[in-house]
Design an enzyme around this catalytic site. Structure first.
Site, mmCIF file in Angstrom:
data_model
loop_
_atom_site.group_PDB
_atom_site.id
_atom_site.type_symbol
_atom_site.label_atom_id
_atom_site.label_comp_id
_atom_site.label_asym_id
_atom_site.label_seq_id
_atom_site.Cartn_x
_atom_site.Cartn_y
_atom_site.Cartn_z
ATOM 1 N N ASP A 84 -2.376 74.845 -15.550
ATOM 2 C CA ASP A 84 -2.256 76.276 -15.335
ATOM 3 C C ASP A 84 -1.484 76.425 -14.021
ATOM 4 O OD1 ASP A 84 -2.920 79.126 -15.435
ATOM 5 O OD2 ASP A 84 -4.304 78.664 -13.799
ATOM 6 N N ASP A 131 -1.235 79.807 -11.577
ATOM 7 C CA ASP A 131 -1.881 80.604 -10.530
ATOM 8 C C ASP A 131 -3.318 80.163 -10.290
ATOM 9 O OD1 ASP A 131 0.023 83.048 -9.856
ATOM 10 O OD2 ASP A 131 0.173 82.657 -12.004
#
Length: 230
Positions: free
Chosen positions: A25, A27
């Site tokens: 991922d 952020d």
């Protein structure tokens, strides 16, 4: 498990070495950016005459950029078009991504380790492409990834497994041979639903969800430096 592998970081590093690909991922996982989104959402809602709901971030957790725009338009009766909503968010965030968002401590060392080990890496993010491009280029880390995909490219955002299955497919790797790094429960659930091993990463934004993250994930680390502790 080898009894000599004592720390969680060492176990994660050992697990990585068994995998055919690692998917991140973005952020809150690779870059320290979650701090700015609450401020942006508060300002944006204020412009439209709304208070910031305390459960907003939990309610939109894992949604793609487009899904989040749909949610805001529906829940807050925003008159702007979905494209206008997204354009405004890009305008509010793009310079921060270019100048204020750092790579999380130790993440660069892990990316270099993957490159040296010949293990392909991908990004599976819920963020919009323009912000993703801005931060990857400003940090100079695009070179480490063979695939970069956003949840707007698939049918459903996290916690659905679509984005992780999509990235695994583009990497030509069996999902069961992938390892995921995630920072929030919805993302962890997405990785698990895709049949992948998941390591939860601590982040200040999701610190209050630590126990939930630990229950959902296969592994948990405070930071990437743990992977290289002796």
């Amino acid at each position: 498990m080898d009894g000599r592998i004592r720390s969680s970081g060492q176990r994660v590093r050992q697990e990585i070495s068994k995998r055919d690909a690692v998917i991140f991922d973005l952020d809150g996982t690779l870059v320290d950016s979650m701090w700015m989104w609450k401020a942006i959402d508060m300002e944006y809602l204020g412009r439209h005459g709304h208070e910031y709901p305390p459960l907003l971030q939990k309610n939109i957790e894992g949604m793609s950029f487009s899904e989040t725009a749909v949610y805001f338009k529906r829940e807050f009766k925003i008159e702007d078009s979905l494209e206008k909503i997204k354009e405004t968010w890009v305008e509010m965030s793009i310079e921060k991504y270019r100048t204020e968002v750092p790579l999380k401590d130790g993440a660069g060392r892990l990316l270099e380790f993957l490159k040296e080990s010949g293990i392909p890496a991908g990004i599976a993010t819920s963020n919009g492409r323009e912000m993703v491009d801005a931060v990857l280029d400003s940090l100079g880390i695009r070179k480490y990834f063979q695939v970069i995909a956003t949840a707007c490219e698939v049918a459903a955002g996290k916690p659905a497994p679509d984005i992780y299955l999509h990235v695994a497919g583009r990497l030509s790797v069996d999902p069961k041979r992938c390892m995921v790094f995630e920072d929030v429960p919805a993302g962890i659930a997405a990785g698990k639903a895709a049949g992948m091993a998941v390591c939860a990463v601590e982040d200040q934004f999701s610190a209050h969800m630590r126990e939930e993250k630990k229950k959902l994930a296969d592994y948990f680390i405070e930071g990437y430096e743990e992977l290289f502790e002796i």
